[in-house]
Motif scaffolding. Structure first.
Motif, short mmCIF file in Angstrom:
data_model
loop_
_atom_site.label_atom_id
_atom_site.label_comp_id
_atom_site.label_asym_id
_atom_site.label_seq_id
_atom_site.Cartn_x
_atom_site.Cartn_y
_atom_site.Cartn_z
N ASN A 2 1.14 -1.31 -0.24
CA ASN A 2 -0.06 -0.30 0.05
C ASN A 2 1.31 0.83 0.10
OD1 ASN A 2 -1.68 1.65 0.18
ND2 ASN A 2 -2.11 1.38 2.46
N LYS A 3 -0.11 2.08 -0.69
CA LYS A 3 1.60 3.59 -1.38
C LYS A 3 0.91 4.66 0.14
CE LYS A 3 3.47 2.52 -5.63
NZ LYS A 3 2.55 2.99 -7.41
N LYS A 4 -0.29 4.46 0.15
CA LYS A 4 -0.59 5.62 0.99
C LYS A 4 0.02 5.68 2.40
CE LYS A 4 -5.40 7.06 2.84
NZ LYS A 4 -4.91 8.00 2.05
N ILE A 5 0.77 7.29 2.30
CA ILE A 5 1.29 7.80 3.10
C ILE A 5 0.23 7.94 4.57
CG2 ILE A 5 3.49 9.03 3.70
CD1 ILE A 5 3.97 6.67 1.85
N THR A 6 0.75 7.00 5.85
CA THR A 6 -0.47 8.40 6.63
C THR A 6 0.30 9.66 7.25
OG1 THR A 6 0.95 7.00 8.53
CG2 THR A 6 -0.95 5.82 7.74
N ILE A 7 -0.41 9.85 8.45
CA ILE A 7 -0.14 11.44 9.15
C ILE A 7 1.22 11.68 9.53
CG2 ILE A 7 -1.97 11.42 10.56
CD1 ILE A 7 0.53 14.28 9.55
N LYS A 8 1.03 9.62 10.09
CA LYS A 8 2.48 9.80 11.67
C LYS A 8 3.64 9.35 10.55
CE LYS A 8 -0.80 8.18 15.38
NZ LYS A 8 -0.64 6.69 16.31
N GLU A 9 3.34 8.56 9.57
CA GLU A 9 4.20 8.07 8.46
C GLU A 9 5.36 9.18 8.47
OE1 GLU A 9 5.38 4.85 5.41
OE2 GLU A 9 3.55 5.44 5.58
N SER A 10 4.85 10.08 7.43
CA SER A 10 4.82 11.12 7.32
C SER A 10 5.62 12.34 8.16
CB SER A 10 3.54 12.35 6.60
OG SER A 10 2.78 11.40 5.84
N ILE A 11 5.39 12.38 9.03
CA ILE A 11 5.24 13.04 10.03
C ILE A 11 7.12 12.26 10.74
CG2 ILE A 11 5.54 13.89 12.93
CD1 ILE A 11 3.21 14.45 12.95
N ALA A 12 6.91 11.28 10.75
CA ALA A 12 8.11 10.88 11.07
C ALA A 12 9.71 10.76 10.09
CB ALA A 12 7.89 8.98 11.25
N VAL A 13 9.11 9.93 8.82
CA VAL A 13 9.78 10.67 7.76
C VAL A 13 10.42 12.10 7.71
CG1 VAL A 13 10.13 10.99 5.80
CG2 VAL A 13 9.00 8.99 5.98
N LEU A 14 9.71 12.92 8.14
CA LEU A 14 10.25 14.37 7.87
C LEU A 14 11.48 14.64 8.71
CD1 LEU A 14 7.44 16.76 6.86
CD2 LEU A 14 8.99 15.86 5.50
N VAL A 15 10.58 14.04 10.40
CA VAL A 15 11.88 14.24 11.57
C VAL A 15 13.64 13.21 11.71
CG1 VAL A 15 12.48 13.09 13.48
CG2 VAL A 15 10.17 14.43 13.28
N VAL A 16 13.39 12.51 10.40
CA VAL A 16 14.53 11.35 10.38
C VAL A 16 14.92 12.26 9.10
CG1 VAL A 16 15.47 10.10 9.06
CG2 VAL A 16 13.76 9.37 10.59
N LEU A 17 14.36 12.88 8.23
CA LEU A 17 15.33 14.07 6.74
C LEU A 17 15.93 14.89 7.85
CD1 LEU A 17 12.69 13.72 3.93
CD2 LEU A 17 15.33 12.34 4.39
N LEU A 18 15.57 15.75 8.69
CA LEU A 18 15.64 16.89 9.23
C LEU A 18 16.69 16.48 10.05
CD1 LEU A 18 12.42 18.80 10.22
CD2 LEU A 18 14.10 19.50 7.88
N ALA A 19 16.79 15.52 11.08
CA ALA A 19 17.49 15.16 11.61
C ALA A 19 19.42 15.09 10.77
CB ALA A 19 16.86 14.24 12.74
N ILE A 20 19.04 14.52 9.89
CA ILE A 20 20.35 13.91 9.43
C ILE A 20 20.94 15.37 8.60
CG2 ILE A 20 20.83 13.50 6.92
CD1 ILE A 20 19.41 11.10 6.65
N LEU A 21 19.83 16.46 8.45
CA LEU A 21 20.66 17.29 7.72
C LEU A 21 20.81 18.69 8.81
CD1 LEU A 21 17.08 18.69 4.82
CD2 LEU A 21 19.66 17.25 5.17
N GLY A 22 20.33 18.31 9.79
CA GLY A 22 20.52 19.24 11.11
C GLY A 22 22.10 18.81 12.19
#
Length: 457
Positions: A2-22
């Protein structure tokens, strides 16, 4: 899968990406290129794991990069412009005249005000920074001001002018998205941009009074060396006249940049009969290298050229590719739609719109998308809540276009670092207008909510 992205998963992905960049950019002080490349790689394989085909992924990358094609071309042309304006003597002439006219104590304030006026006149923050901005950077360096302070004043003025100019593409875009008359939108900006302007003026006034260490004898010697090394003449200001003429005629950026560069090149050939086409091509490609008797002047005025902008162009490609995948996976859409469902009163609507603009700037790094995505998503909510869409367009301008200058991997932040040769983490604390604008637009939104509440009572 299933390709549908949930709100929790969206937040988790962004947190990981921003952590890498930060961690990599702020913690390890790395150039943004590699951290963004690592984040892009993680996001790419995450999408494959979640069931997106390679064709889907490639499509997302292409759509993400497409909005950056024109800005990248403009970047390359600005590299040509800077090199040709130094070679022709245009920027050195502005610097010499500036030394004679500008008070040391009022330097930062003057820089801010002049860049604001030029930004309003030409309708382009990039043009203001790459022309007048570089000249002020040189003047400030010689007067003893920290380059980061001068850059902050230049950026603040350029983006304030861009926000308030009827010729600005982002101003027209914000008004168009909100379906508001352009001049009504600009008039609405006075409630946030005017206070931000006045507060920034005070900061630059006091900062200028406490930060100068100018040696007048050294300045006199510097002027003498510049006159010996460059053609200092009112004739060299012809490209500057063309700059304002193109703005008045509303000629687009690309033909205007080409015209100004051509004028500077012709002036250089006129003043330097021994200049060859081969030498000129090398300067336009690799930048101008100053060879005066003063090492400081050589450092300041050895810049420009197409090669100098390739680092910025590559960073934009990586950032936009990252943003394209976030949009393709519907991570951004999922978050924005979740916010939209909570718009039950004016304060939340304006605050969420502002934070959406800021978030898209940080996540995607593209100022046009930071206006378009929140604007298209929330404008129906403004109608439903009964708030004039002038508040929407003001929020898009203050929290969208202006904030892009604060993001190191954003289109504007990348351009500023490449042109001024000052790191984002150094100049950002001094960009008072672009810091204050989103804060004030949120604050005014909260006051609007109280006003509506009292009226309803």
């Amino acid at each position: 899968m299933n390709k549908k992205i949930t709100i929790k998963e969206s937040i988790a992905v962004l947190v990981v990406l921003l952590a890498i960049l930060g961690v990599l950019i702020i913690g390890f002080q790395l150039s943004p290129h590699i951290p963004i490349l690592i984040a892009f790689m993680c996001l790419l394989f995450y999408g494959r794991f979640r069931g997106f085909s390679w064709d889907d992924i490639h499509e997302g990358i292409i759509k993400g990069i497409t909005p950056g094609i024109i800005p990248i071309l403009i970047f390359l042309l600005i590299g040509v412009l800077v090199a040709s304006w130094i070679l022709s003597g245009t920027i050195p002439t502005i610097m010499v005249y500036g030394f004679q006219l500008i008070s040391v104590r009022f330097f930062l304030l003057t820089t801010f005000l002049v860049c604001t006026i030029v930004g309003i006149t030409v309708g382009s923050s990039f043009t203001t920074i790459s022309t007048i901005g570089i000249a002020f950077l040189g003047i400030g360096h010689i007067l003893g001001f920290n380059d980061a302070m001068t850059t902050g004043a230049v950026v603040s003025g350029a983006f304030l002018g861009n926000n308030c100019s009827p010729l600005s593409d982002t101003t027209n875009l914000a008004a168009g998205i909100g379906e508001v008359n352009l001049f009504e939108h600009i008039a609405q900006m006075r409630y946030t941009d005017l206070p931000a302007f006045l507060i920034a003026m005070l900061f630059y006034f006091f900062l200028g009074h406490t930060s100068h260490t100018a040696d007048l004898n050294a300045i006199t010697e510097m002027i003498r060396n510049m006159k010996a090394g460059f053609w200092i003449s009112p004739w060299t200001l012809i490209p500057l006249v063309i700059l304002f003429g193109g703005a008045l005629k509303k000629i687009p950026a690309i033909p205007t940049l080409l015209t100004r560069s051509t004028a500077a090149i012709l002036l250089a050939f006129f003043h330097q009969p021994n200049l060859t086409i081969v030498k000129m091509a090398d300067i336009l490609m690799n930048g101008y290298v100053a060879q005066t008797a003063d090492p400081k002047i050589n450092e300041l005025l050895s810049r420009g050229g197409i090669m100098s902008m390739l680092g910025s162009a590559s960073l934009i490609l990586l950032a936009l590719a990252l943003g394209g995948l976030l949009i393709k996976y519907t991570i951004v859409e999922t978050l924005v739609q979740e916010l939209r469902e909570k718009m039950d009163r004016p304060s939340r609507l304006i605050v969420f719109t502002a934070f959406s603009c800021i978030g898209i700037n940080i996540i995607v790094g593209e100022q046009y998308l930071s206006i378009i995505l929140p604007g298209e998503t929330f404008k129906r909510s403004f109608d439903q809540t009964g708030i004039s869409k002038k508040y929407l367009t003001r929020t898009l301008a203050d929290a969208g276009a202006a904030v892009n200058s604060l993001v190191p991997w954003g289109v504007s932040g990348t351009f500023i670092m490449g042109t001024m040769k000052v790191g984002a983490l150094q100049y950002v604390p001094f960009t008072f207008f672009t810091i204050l604008a989103p804060i004030l637009t949120i604050s005014v939104g909260l006051l609007l909510n109280r006003k509506i509440g009292k009226t309803s009572e």
